[in-house]
Structures are given as C-alpha cells and as structure tokens.
Write a protein that holds these residues in place. Structure first.
Motif, mmCIF file in Angstrom:
data_model
loop_
_atom_site.group_PDB
_atom_site.id
_atom_site.type_symbol
_atom_site.label_atom_id
_atom_site.label_comp_id
_atom_site.label_asym_id
_atom_site.label_seq_id
_atom_site.Cartn_x
_atom_site.Cartn_y
_atom_site.Cartn_z
ATOM 1 N N GLY A 109 -79.289 9.434 -36.777
ATOM 2 C CA GLY A 109 -78.827 8.330 -35.932
ATOM 3 C C GLY A 109 -77.343 8.049 -36.126
ATOM 4 N N THR A 110 -76.695 8.819 -36.960
ATOM 5 C CA THR A 110 -75.254 8.651 -37.173
ATOM 6 C C THR A 110 -74.518 9.313 -36.010
ATOM 7 N N PRO A 111 -73.586 8.619 -35.378
ATOM 8 C CA PRO A 111 -72.852 9.243 -34.273
ATOM 9 C C PRO A 111 -72.147 10.508 -34.754
ATOM 10 N N LYS A 112 -72.051 11.477 -33.855
ATOM 11 C CA LYS A 112 -71.502 12.783 -34.229
ATOM 12 C C LYS A 112 -70.064 12.682 -34.748
ATOM 13 N N ASN A 113 -69.296 11.807 -34.114
ATOM 14 C CA ASN A 113 -67.897 11.710 -34.563
ATOM 15 C C ASN A 113 -67.792 11.113 -35.962
ATOM 16 N N LYS A 114 -68.732 10.239 -36.286
ATOM 17 C CA LYS A 114 -68.758 9.675 -37.650
ATOM 18 C C LYS A 114 -69.114 10.760 -38.661
ATOM 19 N N LEU A 115 -70.087 11.573 -38.289
ATOM 20 C CA LEU A 115 -70.468 12.671 -39.182
ATOM 21 C C LEU A 115 -69.253 13.530 -39.480
ATOM 22 N N LEU A 116 -68.549 13.864 -38.412
ATOM 23 C CA LEU A 116 -67.389 14.741 -38.564
ATOM 24 C C LEU A 116 -66.340 14.093 -39.461
ATOM 25 N N GLU A 117 -66.150 12.796 -39.234
ATOM 26 C CA GLU A 117 -65.150 12.069 -40.023
ATOM 27 C C GLU A 117 -65.489 12.140 -41.515
ATOM 28 N N VAL A 118 -66.765 11.899 -41.837
ATOM 29 C CA VAL A 118 -67.191 11.920 -43.230
ATOM 30 C C VAL A 118 -67.079 13.330 -43.797
ATOM 31 N N TYR A 119 -67.570 14.314 -43.041
ATOM 32 C CA TYR A 119 -67.547 15.701 -43.519
ATOM 33 C C TYR A 119 -66.119 16.150 -43.797
ATOM 34 N N LYS A 120 -65.257 15.807 -42.868
ATOM 35 C CA LYS A 120 -63.874 16.243 -42.953
ATOM 36 C C LYS A 120 -63.212 15.697 -44.217
ATOM 37 N N ILE A 121 -63.349 14.412 -44.407
ATOM 38 C CA ILE A 121 -62.647 13.795 -45.539
ATOM 39 C C ILE A 121 -63.245 14.264 -46.860
ATOM 40 N N PHE A 122 -64.572 14.385 -46.915
ATOM 41 C CA PHE A 122 -65.132 14.785 -48.206
ATOM 42 C C PHE A 122 -64.856 16.259 -48.491
ATOM 43 N N ALA A 123 -64.937 17.076 -47.449
ATOM 44 C CA ALA A 123 -64.684 18.509 -47.646
ATOM 45 C C ALA A 123 -63.234 18.759 -48.038
ATOM 46 N N SER A 124 -62.357 17.806 -47.770
ATOM 47 C CA SER A 124 -60.949 17.981 -48.143
ATOM 48 C C SER A 124 -60.767 18.065 -49.659
ATOM 49 N N THR A 125 -61.820 17.682 -50.404
ATOM 50 C CA THR A 125 -61.684 17.710 -51.864
ATOM 51 C C THR A 125 -62.020 19.088 -52.426
ATOM 52 N N GLY A 126 -62.248 20.065 -51.567
ATOM 53 C CA GLY A 126 -62.474 21.422 -52.024
ATOM 54 C C GLY A 126 -61.198 22.071 -52.549
ATOM 55 N N ARG A 127 -60.077 21.404 -52.312
ATOM 56 C CA ARG A 127 -58.802 21.930 -52.827
ATOM 57 C C ARG A 127 -58.666 21.641 -54.314
ATOM 58 N N LYS A 128 -57.858 22.464 -54.984
ATOM 59 C CA LYS A 128 -57.682 22.282 -56.427
ATOM 60 C C LYS A 128 -57.084 20.922 -56.767
ATOM 61 N N ASP A 129 -56.196 20.486 -55.904
ATOM 62 C CA ASP A 129 -55.489 19.248 -56.239
ATOM 63 C C ASP A 129 -56.153 18.011 -55.639
ATOM 64 N N ARG A 130 -57.412 18.156 -55.212
ATOM 65 C CA ARG A 130 -58.114 16.979 -54.694
ATOM 66 C C ARG A 130 -59.447 16.844 -55.434
ATOM 67 N N ALA A 131 -59.835 15.591 -55.683
ATOM 68 C CA ALA A 131 -61.084 15.341 -56.403
ATOM 69 C C ALA A 131 -61.950 14.403 -55.588
ATOM 70 N N GLY A 132 -63.219 14.734 -55.482
ATOM 71 C CA GLY A 132 -64.162 13.865 -54.775
ATOM 72 C C GLY A 132 -65.318 13.532 -55.687
ATOM 73 N N THR A 133 -65.743 12.284 -55.642
ATOM 74 C CA THR A 133 -66.877 11.889 -56.475
ATOM 75 C C THR A 133 -67.974 11.313 -55.592
ATOM 76 N N GLU A 134 -69.170 11.314 -56.141
ATOM 77 C CA GLU A 134 -70.288 10.723 -55.403
ATOM 78 C C GLU A 134 -70.955 9.702 -56.309
ATOM 79 N N LEU A 135 -71.242 8.535 -55.756
ATOM 80 C CA LEU A 135 -71.940 7.503 -56.507
ATOM 81 C C LEU A 135 -73.289 7.248 -55.835
ATOM 82 N N TYR A 136 -74.343 7.363 -56.618
ATOM 83 C CA TYR A 136 -75.659 7.068 -56.046
ATOM 84 C C TYR A 136 -76.448 6.211 -57.007
#
Lengths: 253, 835, 200
Positions: free
Chosen positions: B171-198
């Motif tokens: 039920g998440t709009p497609k553009n929102k999905l893309l926005e989230v995917y894009k920003i989180f996937a940006s941490t695949g670079r060496k100089d970027r860090a992404g964390t997940e809190l659950y």
C-alpha cells in the motif's frame, strides 16, 4: 547577573513529555484525573497543577505530507511582564536575578488580574485561589541547576542557559528569527521556530493588552494627580477666599 | 544491537522500520537527531505516522505485516542498480558460495522452497546446502555469475518483487518506495553508513525472524555490518531485556546463548558434539568451536566441587527438553489452558494483559491450583479471579503476592541494547515488606532445599549440588543476605586451578587459582575454570590481584571520536562496542571509511603481548588475528562456522531467503506474491480440546474488515503496571484509545473522542477514538484497506474506577513466529463500531 | 442657643458615615494596591487582608450608595433657574460679595456633586464586582479594571473637594454629620427654599 533563558526547539522535540512529568515531580504537583478527548494532548490546557505541557499539532499538507508538531507551552518569563505590571500585591510576582518571573503564594492575594494581563494566557489559580504557573524552577536555578524540564529533555529540545548564548546558538543553526528575542523586551522562553509561530498556536506579535498599558501609564499617575490637585485646589481656595462664614453670607433679599 | 546507541550518531541514513524510538526509546532520539544535525536522513516506515515519523525526512506508510515485500523490493533495487558493495559482498559474505543445484527458490515453487512437507509443516533442508570442494570448503564463484551461487539465487528470488507488486501489497505509493530505496541504497558506498533500528514491530509477526533476515541481507549487500553508523540494531523494549536474554531468559537458551540440553543428548560429550560447528577452513575462527569450554565452565559455576570429570561435570543434573519440545510463551499458556500445570510463578510480568490472546491467558490462569505473583504491585494477573466476567467463587486458584522492590531499591547490573553492562547503585531501601528479586530467590532456594531435606523427592541432586555462595550463612546454612557482587563474580567466572598457556614458549601463567577470570579466552573444558555466562567473562575481573568491577567504570574517554567510550562501564563481548568490526576494514586491515575507522591494522607497532609487529587500533577487534589478506588472517564473521556473513541462511524454518507471506489474519483472500498465503511453517493452534474456542482466527472475513496493530506509547511502560499507578503518567494518557483515519471515521460515522468498541473474533474492548490524518487508508491491489492502531498499556484493574479500559491483547491472536514463537500482535483483523 | 432646624435624620447620618468610612478604607487600600504601598500593612496587616477589607468595604459602600438615592436623588434631579444662577455665581465661592439664588435642602453644587458621585460610585462598584467575580472572561475583567480605575481617578479628585466644602470651606456644615441639626439662621442663609418650604 546576566539574564538566563530557555531555548525551546520544536524541531527536535519528540513529544515524549518527559518534561511534563519532570516538572510535576520537581514541583510536587498533583496528578489530575483526565479523560482522552481524542488526542494525545492531555491535559487539554494549562491547569494549576500543570506548569508545562506539550501541545500536539497535526498539520496535514498536500505538498509536504503529514506533519506533527510538538511544542512546550508554559510561562514565557517576559522581560516586560504584563502580569507583574498589573499585580496589585507587592512580591506576589517577582523577577529572580536570572530573569524568571516567579511568584509567592503567600503574597498572592488571588485577584486574578495577572490572568488578564498575560499575553500568553498562562497564569492559573489553585484551589486556594493562589497563582500557579511555571517559575523556571526558580528554586533550582538559584542553585545553579537547570530547570527540571531542561534537565530531563532527552534531545535538548528544551535548553537552559545564558540568554545571549542561546540566541546565538539558535541563529547559528539557521533560525534567522528567534521567537521572543525582542518581544516584550525579550522573553525568557525563546523558541527556535522554522515555521510561522501561528502553526504552533503561538501569538505572532505578543503584547500586553493596551488597556493595561494605558492604565499603567496614564490612569495610575492620574489618581495621585487628581487627589493632589483636589487638595491643592482646596488649599488655594482657603487661602485666597477663606471659609464661607455664616455672617458673611448674604441673602438675596 | 550489533552497534550501540551512541553510534547511531555516526550514521548517514537511519532506517526506522518496526520500531518507534521517539515513543519507546526517547533517549535514542538524541543520537538520531545528532546524526540529522550532521546531515543524515531519517527514514521511517510505519503503518502509523508516529512521533518518530514526525522527525523523519522521509515517511512511508506501509500496511502492517508486509515488511518482507517492502524489503524484498529494496533488495531487487540494490541488485538491479548495482548499488551493492561488491568487494564486501564477495569477500565477507556467502554471496559467492554455490548452493546445491537441486535447491529451488520460492519463485519456482509458487511461494515455497524445495523440501517442504505439507503434512508436518516443515522443510527438509537437505537441498539448502552449499556445494563443497574436495577439501571440504564451500565452492565459490567470486564473479557472482554462477546460476547456483547465492547472489544469483538472491537475484532470482527477488525478481518478482517489482515496485508495482510491492506497492500493491504494502500500500506504499511507488514513488515513496523509490525514495526510500534510493536513499538507503546510497549507503552501499564506502564512505556512507546506513543503520536500521527495529523493535517489536518486526519481531511480533509470524514472519518476524525473516523480517530481520531480510534486513540483514540488505545490510550485508551494502556493506553496512561492522562499520560505525551501520548495523542492525534491535531496540530492546526494557532497560534490561538484553541482560535477561543474555542470561538465559528464553526456554531454549542457557546463559551465554548455550542451547538448553535435550533428552537425546545423553551426555556432555554428545551435547558438545551436537552444538559445536565445524569447519575445515583455516581462515575461519569459528568461535563456537569453544562451546565445550563454555558449557563446562558453566556447569562448574552451577555445581562447583560437585561437578567432576567423572560425573560429566553434573551435566545430568541440567534440566532437559524432550526432543522437539517447545516451551515458549504460547505453548506454556496453551498447556496451562489445557490444565497441564499446577502452579505458576508470574515473576515481574503481567500476562493477563501482555499475553497475546489475553482472554485465553486469563482462562488458563483459572486452571491453576496456585499462582505466585512477584511484582511491585498487584496487577491484572494476580487479581485475574476478580476481573471482568469472572466469578470468584468458580475459581479455585490460590494466589500469593510476593512484593518485589524496584530497581532503584537494590544494587546490581543491567545490560542495555548496546550490550553495555552498567553497574547501578541502591538509592533507597526497599519500601515496606518488598525485597530484591535475589532475596526472594534466596528464600525460595533455602525453603525448597529444606523441604527436600525433610521430605525427600525427585531431582534432589540439582538442588543439593547447586553452589549458592552469595554471602555469609546462618547456622541453618541459609545465606543471610545475598551479596549481589558475589553473583556478578560467579557470572564472570574464576580460575579454579592455575591456568597455563602451554602453547606459548615458554609456557605462560594465564590465571592464578582462586582469582577472577580475565577473559573468556582463558576458559577451559577440563573443569579448571568456572563461568556463569561466558559472554560476561571480563565484566568483574582481577588485575594484579586487585578486583575490578568493570561495569562500574565511569570514564568518558573517546579516542576514536566515534562515541565508543570504551572506559564507560563494560560491554560484551570483551568490551567490543561494535561487533563484526573486522568487516569495517578491507582485507589489508585498512578502514573502508577512514573518517569513521572503528579499527585499523597497524603493521609496524609492536603487539604488547607477543612483542611482534602488527596490532589493531581502535575498538576491540573481533579476535586479534591479523587482517584477512595476511597469511594468518581470519574471516570477519567469527561466530559463523564459515566466517562469512550469511545472505543465504539455511538456519531458519521458512527458508534460506525471506519470502513475503501474509499475516495469519489479513484482509486479502490470497497472497499477491505467490500461492502460499501464510507462513507455511508456523505452528497453528487448532484448539485440541473442546474448550479451546479461543484459538480462532478470522482472515479475510467481512465481520472483521480492518487491519489492527498494537504498540506502546511513551507515557506508559509495558502493560502499565508501573505507570498506571503513577498519576502523572495517567494524567497524560488516561484511557485506552484507538487511532483511526479520517476516512474510516467517515465511513463508520465516528467523531474524534467517540467511545467505540473494537472487536476481533477473540474478544472485545472499548476505546476512545482518535480520528487523525496520521493514519491513511491503504490502496491494496484494487481495494481500500483501513488500518487502526491500539496501545496495549491499559488494564481493567487500575485506574480502579475502570476508566482506563482493558488490554488490547484481548483481541490479539494465538499464533507465533515459526522460529521464535513470538506472537503476532502487530497484524490482525478487527471491527470497530460506535459504542 | 438660637433656634435649630433638623437637616438630616439619624438614618441619613449613619448612612453617610458608613459611606465615608468604607470610602476611606477603599481609597487607602486602593492606593496601596496601585502603588504597592507596603506601609498599608501597618493598617491592614497584609495585602491579602487588605484585599478582603477592600472587597467587603466595597460592599458596604455599594449598599450605602444605594441608600443615598432615597435621600438625595429626587432633590438632585430637581434642577431649575435658580440652579443656573448658582452656577453663574460659582456658588459664591469666588467672591464674598456674590449673592446666590435661594437653594433647596442641598445646593446646586451639592446636587451636581451627588449626581456625579452616584454615577462614578456605581461605576466603581459594578466594575469592582466585575474584577471580583468574572475572573474567567478576560475581556470583561479588563474593561472592569479600566472602569474601576477611571472611576477611582474621578472619585479621588471630587471627594477631597466635597470634604473641604463640607468642613473648612463652610464652617458649621460638618455638624450635620454629627447632630443632623443646624441653626435656623444658618439654614435660612444657605437653604432658603427648603427652610421656607418647612414653614419657617
């Protein structure tokens, strides 16, 4: 002593209400029976046993999506405090050396005039008819401790410190205008708003009611003037014309 | 947490999904907001717009229970756009490993993996294995092109998770999905860090473990495990939940995550054999190869001098599970409900409100002969017999209340989500007749022992041989007052003999008999050491004869500038603040991101112990071995037998890759992803006896059309036993409420503040409606699905006038995750009507 | 002793004293509040007590003011050509030689004074009640506060003149508040119309 203040930053307030509880704990204010009226916000307004509360404002916008704003509502510790201006009882409301507007329940006479003069609708009256409001934990700050709300805030959304420093730090983080910097010769509770203060339920241009200023500047001195004038007039008349002694009164025959 | 609370500030993208830190972990927001101040982005995915969402840069609404679809879409996005961290994936994960060619993914088998047996609802995992070469090492294809390699299988598995499909499910709009995917996937670079809190938003689902597994895959793909500002971080729901889990809270684990023995492991040797993973790879540390040392030292801690080599160190005295036996919460209460228990200690809990399907729990309590309620206050559990709808004269359960004191009335340690064990001091004496838990246990232990002495009975040895050296004893042999420091020392462990390192030349004395252990590295499997919990070894130690309580340290040094604060208290294991930190450097030991170096290899500096050049700097590394590229180097994931981060994880019940299944109760007649609607391996309670009408479910049932979820709020603690007695808290949140969207309110003719009744097929509660734009209906496939939210912190007993309402767990189902049996309270179906 | 005539009855005397005393209490406390005169504590004990006295003195003042209407209102409203004459001659206060038209039981000045006093007295009473009781409605309290203070300014101006005229300026007047009687000759000179009406 230089003036102290609180800097409230709604952008980093998470609405956890730790401040609401800490305030009640430090000031030993009773818990009040409430009910849920369809909101997280509770109690729905300041009450004698609640000096500080978090307002929850839901702002659904098409452009930016949903927003939920949290902001602390409390005494603003005005530089030029309407409540102090109108209060008829000396010492009932007073400024601490840090610039807080504190009160003395012993000296309060319960006239409630301060309520009318407050631009922020803050003072409340307890069951004994005495004023009740945030006093910036005057008992803590006099000992060099931060107010309970600032002490407990997990994110630094309520900070206590030198007023000038707080203003400078808010400006450094991109808040061109700090709410309360100039109003009422400067508030003791500053707000770093990025949105219009109105959005947070705050007065854009807070001011003491004009009638209170008119009363303070004109009517008050006029009473001395009237009394003095009348006495002077009587005196002059007595000297210039003297009493109307009965034997001097002539009838129109 | 792989990382720690403070480390969140080092992150560039913080994904909060399945958690609500602003409300349940307010202090963590300090670090989240610090990261934001640096320019980090906060992304919140939640069915409700929460107080955390209020601080988010990106908020995406998602229907409860569809996390795997959401995350699967992200995996697909990362692979499709080549945003993964190639070197990390190839060198540090099992992505290159070749899987048995007979293994089939869920896309081939319509939602199932190969090996499923519908009758037993279990998988035969034979095909879920790696291909081995002649040396017994997994076959690899570092080019990641082999169709049977994990990476290609992963790609295939998630090829169906297109944004269209994901959006239809979540039920998440497609553009929102893309926005989230894009920003989180940006941490695949060496100089970027992404964390997940659950938190519980991920665990309390029938697919809870797989939710976390899906995120682990993402974090491994992006190279976010082991680095500062990365990791997968479980926000524990209570200040000491981490500690209680570490110390064997769960039915299947002994302290230090040693498995509870089962009856088929007849002796200690079998136990060790069955639980010690093996590898032929010299580069793999395979830390669990030390299992034997840890269990033996544990037995020595339990039974002291009675534990000898001859009697298998008292292994036979350990309680055992039957093979395949599950004693998790749902099972226990099901058995209690079926009259299989006589007595019950409700210790520091309130199952009458906290238990899923609380109506069943309350009925189960009435089947008991006796119950002991150990708590600060009487609660809905202790007083269940006089609760709503109960007739006290029908209930024979005898209830005892043992008043326990609060945490500030006693001394001891707590271990928080950061794995940080901190010593706390007593602020005031216990109020009234209340006692610290340890004193209550001491009393119990002494009385049970006396009973055995007087009357005899079965299983006498485990009680009589238990060490209980927690303080001075009176003439009857009872410990007068438990010295909690003695407990902490027992947990840390002792050298029972002089322990000598014979591999060193000349042999070196590691520890002197009678002293506290310095580290779990010194633990022995021959009875020469004792240790109550190996992961806590080093927490209470001895240096040059001087005893040091490491947990009481309070120094604020921070050499790395990352906020590791290594001299503040102590964290397990061996004060390592970020685990898997060997993955934060390249195979030569150079940090992937020099700006955020957790550890780095200094090849020149002399190791103070070996006097040879080469030493790690920074955090305590995952083992002192040199970097992976070195001849003596080791793989980074030392707890895994193959030393690699597991993208392909055959350990879980439902499959080696997460697959989207609907919640047991869902609004859809079918799973839009496959033919398999629900988790094929979860245990379904059918209600074996005629009484158990409680175990009923209503999925895609017009009587219960709305998705519901439960949660906590900042103002109350768990079921509210502590906070509902606290008038300041009650003032802020006085009554059970239900959050509903404006659209649903219109449909049902409800106004903000109306009293409504919320019903599931299992129960009914009333609540005050909070009508809000913070909840929005979801467009799922071609229909509109409404979601509502219910806190679970209220109960009938207090406030005493009943104005608070009752627990929303009266509505939740008796169903659990297939691996952990954690109940699915985060997605179930209800109806709502004006009361 | 010459012939006396009764100008004020016991009711009027008592009521006037009630009015006067309550007024003094009100004015003193009023100034105390306005200017935070802590010296007033010597008189009232504390500001809280002062507020109590102020409020209840206000009640006495109000009742008393109401009762004056029976005595003074009808005559004060009877204004005629003689009153204009009196005004034109400034009541004879600015010249010993001025001859004023014959006056009723109270003269034109007293009539006008009474009317003004009645109005401001009513205003200060009503606004006093407003401040006391409608604390909830900010706007009305503010209006009350304003009216209270305007009336106060007026009252503290006219009352001293009234006292002066009733004492020093007109010897022989003050005894009315004590005895209620005045010498016939005195009355004939100042309140001729009334004396005549009385049949002297």
């Amino acid at each position: 002593m230089t003036r102290k203040a609180l800097l409230i930053s709604p952008e980093i307030c998470i609405g956890c209400r730790g401040c609401q509880t800490a305030c009640k704990e430090w000031n030993q204010l009773d818990g009040v029976k409430t009910s849920n009226a369809g909101s997280f916000e509770n109690p729905p307004d300041l009450i004698p046993a609640l000096y500080n509360r978090i307002r929850y404002v839901e702002v659904p916008t098409e452009a930016e999506g949903q927003r939920w704003l949290f902001v602390s509502q409390r005494c603003m510790h005005c530089g030029d405090a309407g409540c102090m201006k109108i209060c008829p009882a000396p010492g009932a409301l007073y400024k601490t050396p840090e610039g807080a507007v504190a009160f003395s329940k012993e000296k309060c006479i319960g006239c409630k005039l301060c309520v009318t003069a407050c631009p922020f609708d803050v003072p409340r009256y307890d069951k004994d008819g005495k004023i009740s409001k945030c006093h910036l934990c005057s008992d803590r700050i006099s000992q060099g401790l931060p107010p309970a709300c600032a002490k407990v805030c997990p994110t630094g959304a309520i900070r206590y410190g030198e007023r000038d420093d707080l203003i400078a730090s808010a400006k450094k983080t991109g808040h061109e205008k700090v709410y309360g910097e100039m109003d009422l010769t400067g508030l003791g509770a500053l707000y770093a708003f990025k949105d219009a203060p109105r959005l947070y339920g705050m007065n854009e241009n807070p001011a003491i009611p004009e009638s209170v200023i008119f009363w303070n500047n004109i009517l008050k001195p006029l009473s001395y003037l009237g009394l003095g004038g009348a006495v002077a007039l009587a005196l002059i008349h007595y000297v210039a014309f003297g009493p109307k002694k009965n034997e001097e009164v002539t009838r129109d025959e | 947490m792989t990382n720690n609370w403070i480390d969140i500030k080092n992150s560039d993208v913080i994904l909060v999904m399945g958690a609500n830190p602003a409300e349940n972990h307010p202090v963590s927001m300090k670090w989240i907001l610090k990261a934001k101040e640096r320019g980090a982005k906060l992304v919140v995915v939640d069915p409700r717009f929460t107080r955390t969402a209020a601080k988010a840069d990106i908020y995406a609404a998602m229907r409860s229970g569809t996390d795997i679809a959401f995350l699967g879409g992200m995996i697909k996005y990362i692979i499709d756009h080549h945003l993964f961290f190639k070197e990390y994936v190839v060198d540090y994960t099992n992505a290159a490993f070749l899987v048995n060619p007979e293994f089939q993914c869920a896309d081939e088998l319509n939602g199932l993996f190969s090996g499923y047996d519908a009758k037993t609802r279990k998988y035969d995992k034979k095909t879920w294995a790696f291909q081995m070469d002649e040396k017994g090492l997994p076959k690899k294809d570092p080019s990641l092109k082999d169709p049977h390699c994990v990476f290609q299988l992963l790609k295939r598995q998630y090829s169906r998770y297109t944004r269209d499909k994901v959006s239809q499910i979540t039920g998440t709009p497609k553009n929102k999905l893309l926005e989230v995917y894009k920003i989180f996937a940006s941490t695949g670079r060496k100089d970027r860090a992404g964390t997940e809190l659950y938190a519980m938003g991920w665990t309390q689902h029938t697919i809870g473990t797989q939710n976390i597994k899906a995120m682990s895959i993402i974090q491994l793909l992006l190279g976010n495990i082991g680095i500062a500002g990365g990791g997968i971080n479980a926000l524990r729901g209570e200040s000491n939940v981490q500690g209680s889990t570490d110390h064997g809270l769960l039915f299947n684990s002994l302290p230090g995550y040693l498995p509870v023995a089962n009856a088929s492991w007849v002796d200690l040797k079998t136990y060790i054999d069955k639980n010690t993973p093996k590898t032929k790879d010299p580069k793999s540390v395979n830390w669990w190869s030390n299992r034997g040392k840890y269990i033996t030292s544990y037995l020595k801690a339990l039974y002291g001098n009675s534990a000898t080599k001859e009697n298998d160190f008292g292994y036979s005295w350990l309680p055992k599970l039957d093979e395949g036996m599950n004693c998790s919460w749902l099972m226990l209460f099901d058995q209690m409900f079926n009259g299989q228990f006589e007595g019950f200690f409700a210790w520091g809990q309130n199952p009458a409100c906290s238990g899923s399907n609380a109506g069943k729990v309350r009925k189960a309590l009435s089947k008991l002969k006796w119950m002991v309620n150990v708590n600060l206050f009487d609660n809905e559990t202790g007083s269940f017999w006089r609760g709503p709808g109960e007739n006290p004269s029908d209930i024979q359960t005898e209830v005892f209340l043992l008043p326990a004191c609060s945490s500030i009335e006693k001394e001891g340690s707590i271990t928080n989500s950061s794995r940080l064990a901190q010593w706390r001091y007593k602020a005031i004496d216990p109020v009234g007749e209340s006692m610290p838990d340890a004193e209550i246990m001491n009393e119990l232990y002494f009385r049970v022992k006396s009973l055995y002495r007087r009357k005899g009975g079965m299983f006498r040895d485990p009680i009589f041989n238990l060490t209980w050296d927690y303080g001075e004893k009176d003439t009857k042999g009872k410990v007068k007052k438990v010295d909690i420091h003695n407990v902490a020392k027992e947990i840390n462990g002792y050298y029972l003999e002089d322990v000598i390192d014979n591999k060193a030349n000349p042999p070196k004395l590691l520890g002197k008999k009678g002293e506290l252990c310095a580290t779990f590295v010194h633990l022995q499997d021959n009875g020469a050491t004792s240790c109550g919990n190996w992961i806590f070894s080093q927490s209470y130690t001895q240096k040059d004869g001087k005893i040091i309580n490491m947990m009481a340290r309070r120094k604020k040094t921070d050499a790395t500038g990352l906020g590791l604060f290594p001299e503040w208290a102590w964290c397990w294991p061996v004060n390592r603040r970020i685990i898997y930190n060997r993955a934060s450097v390249d195979p030569l030991g150079r940090p992937w991101d020099p700006q955020r170096a957790v550890i780095k290899w200094n090849a020149v500096k002399l190791d103070p112990n070996t006097k040879k050049p080469g030493v790690w700097e920074g955090d305590v590394p995952d083992g002192p071995a040199p970097p992976m590229a070195d001849e003596k180097g080791k793989y980074p994931f030392i707890m895994r037998a193959d030393g690699m981060g597991a993208i392909f994880g055959p350990g879980l019940a439902e499959g080696p890759f997460p697959e989207h299944y609907e919640a047991l109760e869902c609004p859809l007649p079918a799973n839009l992803m496959s033919g398999q609607r629900i988790n094929p391996t979860m245990k379904i309670f059918h209600g074996k006896t005629k009484d158990s009408v409680e175990d009923v479910f209503a999925s895609c049932d017009i009587r219960f059309p709305y998705v519901a979820t439960t949660y906590r709020i900042s103002e109350h603690w768990q079921t509210g036993v502590l906070t509902r007695h606290q008038s300041w808290q009650l003032e802020m949140a006085p009554q059970q409420f239900v959050e509903i969207s404006e659209e649903l309110a219109r449909t049902k003719g409800l106004k903000n503040g109306d009293k409504v009744s919320v019903t599931s097929i299992r129960g009914k509660i009333w609540a005050v409606a909070i009508v809000t734009s913070r909840l929005r209906p979801f467009k799922i496939a071609n229909s509109v699905v409404h979601q509502i939210g219910l806190p679970w912190c209220f109960g009938w007993q207090f406030p005493a006038d009943g104005s608070g309402g009752d627990s929303s767990n009266l509505l939740t189902p008796t169903i659990g995750d297939a691996n952990t049996m954690i109940p699915e309270t985060k997605a179930f179906m209800v109806n709502i009507e004006k009361a | 002793m010459s012939n006396m005539i009764r100008k004020a009855g016991p009711f009027e005397i008592v009521n006037h004293w009630a009015l006067a005393i309550s007024f003094f209490a009100l004015v003193l406390s009023g100034f105390g509040f306005l200017f935070h005169l802590e010296q007033m504590n010597a008189l009232f004990g504390s500001f809280s007590r002062m507020r109590f006295i102020h409020n209840w003195a206000g009640v006495i003042f109000m009742v008393s003011l109401f009762l004056t209407m029976f005595t003074y209102l009808p005559v004060s409203l009877r204004l005629g050509s003689d009153d204009i004459g009196w005004i034109l001659k400034a009541g004879g206060y600015l010249s010993k030689k001025a001859v004023v038209p014959p006056q009723d039981i109270i003269n034109t000045g007293q009539k006008l004074y009474y009317l003004v006093f009645l109005l401001t007295g009513s205003a200060i009473s009503a606004s006093g009640l407003g401040i006391w009781f409608i604390a909830g409605v900010k706007k009305w309290v503010l209006i009350s506060h304003l009216v209270h203070n305007i009336s106060f300014d007026l009252l503290v101006t006219i009352i001293p003149l009234h006292i002066y005229l009733g004492t020093l300026a007109n010897p022989g007047t003050f005894r009315i508040m004590v005895y209620g009687t005045v010498p016939l000759e005195w009355a004939r000179k100042r309140h001729e119309k009334w004396v005549r009406r009385m049949g002297y």
